[in-house]
Design a protein around this motif. Structure first.
Motif, PDB file in Angstrom:
ATOM      1  N   GLU A   1       0.830  -1.199   0.000  1.00  0.00           N
ATOM      2  CA  GLU A   1       0.000   0.000   0.000  1.00  0.00           C
ATOM      3  C   GLU A   1       0.869   1.255   0.000  1.00  0.00           C
ATOM      4  O   GLU A   1       0.567   2.238  -0.684  1.00  0.00           O
ATOM      5  CB  GLU A   1      -0.916  -0.010   1.229  1.00  0.00           C
TER       6      GLU A   1
ATOM      7  N   LYS B   1       1.030   4.118  -2.881  1.00  0.00           N
ATOM      8  CA  LYS B   1       0.835   5.531  -2.560  1.00  0.00           C
ATOM      9  C   LYS B   1       1.949   6.382  -3.164  1.00  0.00           C
ATOM     10  O   LYS B   1       1.699   7.459  -3.719  1.00  0.00           O
ATOM     11  CB  LYS B   1       0.816   5.702  -1.036  1.00  0.00           C
TER      12      LYS B   1
ATOM     13  N   GLY C   1      -2.359  -1.908   4.858  1.00  0.00           N
ATOM     14  CA  GLY C   1      -1.022  -1.461   4.549  1.00  0.00           C
ATOM     15  C   GLY C   1      -0.154  -1.191   5.752  1.00  0.00           C
ATOM     16  O   GLY C   1       0.960  -0.713   5.617  1.00  0.00           O
TER      17      GLY C   1
END
Length: 277
Positions: free
Chosen positions: A53, A57, A116
């Motif tokens: 995650e 990002k 995440g």
């Protein structure tokens, strides 16, 4: 009888449009666009499966550059991404439990974690252990161990946790038989003080060098276990006894030096265990 000698000759010209004209290669362009789109789609699927995650990002931020306000995007537009420094207290008073970032004990027991957050939690824990390691090795510039004691200490970070190895030197043994010397008492006192900086559980492993005398029953098993127990009693003067989870004796089976009778093999490992996430 009618004569056709003077009849006019009519020639009809038919215009034929070939298949290789102006629009003949349009299908190739469309097919190339389709192949490119499919390649991009499969790359996207691979990236979604192969990244965390946090990495996703970072990729998203690369294509949408902004001035970062906080490390992880939140649902709100404030500087804390939707949370404030009082979120934990507010949620507790409202009966909503802990936040997604800080789970309560019940959620942890059920294995709940924020999306995440596993990789980040592991990274944070390893950084904490490395900081504690620095307190023992002077890597942080703030060692809590004197040079006289440091020569008996070796540390290493592993998947199991932070291992602190205390070992004999030719001129400075840690044990007299299975009893602790004043040197070992000082060492374990310092290690316990450093371990108090964390809440992790502790494991103790005793090791012994081989003995030259051949006996029916090898004494190094009893020696290594007795020494591990001695260190446990010393640690529990400063650490809560409940933090000690394992005490093991390994005799002369796991050597630090290839020579089985080298005094360097007389050692005890104190392990600050990692939390199992």
């Amino acid at each position: 009888m009618v004569s056709h000698a003077n009849a006019p000759v009519i020639i009809r010209r038919k215009k034929v449009v070939g298949g290789g004209g102006h629009h003949g290669g349009a299908w190739k362009v469309a097919y190339a666009d389709f192949v490119t789109a499919m390649m991009a789609f499969f790359m996207l699927m691979w990236l979604l499966n192969a990244t965390t995650e946090t990495q996703r990002k970072g990729i998203a931020d690369y294509f949408n550059p902004t001035i970062a306000v906080n490390r992880i995007s939140g649902g709100g537009d404030g500087s804390f991404g939707g949370d404030s420094v009082f979120s934990e207290d507010v949620f507790s008073r409202n009966g909503l439990g802990a936040t997604a970032r800080h789970h309560d004990q019940g959620e942890r027991a059920r294995g709940a974690s924020a999306p995440g957050s596993h990789g980040e939690a592991v990274g944070d824990e390893m950084r904490d252990l490395a900081e504690i390691e620095g307190k023992l090795t002077a890597r942080s510039g703030e060692s809590m161990v004197s040079e006289h004691l440091q020569r008996h200490i070796v540390t290493k970070l592993t998947d199991e946790g932070l291992i602190v190895e205390l070992f004999d030197l030719e001129d400075a043994p840690l044990f007299e038989g299975s009893e602790a010397t004043p040197l070992l008492e000082d060492l374990t006192s310092v290690v316990a003080e450093v371990f108090l900086l964390a809440r992790n559980d502790v494991a103790i492993k005793g090791h012994a060098s081989a003995v030259p005398v051949v006996r029916a029953e090898n004494p190094v098993w009893d020696i290594s276990i007795a020494r591990a127990q001695t260190v446990r009693h010393l640690l529990e003067r400063d650490l809560p006894p409940a933090r000690v989870k394992r005490v093991e004796g390994h005799a002369d089976r796991v050597r630090s030096i290839s020579d089985p009778m080298d005094v360097r093999n007389n050692r005890v490992e104190l392990i600050l265990l990692r939390h199992r996430l």
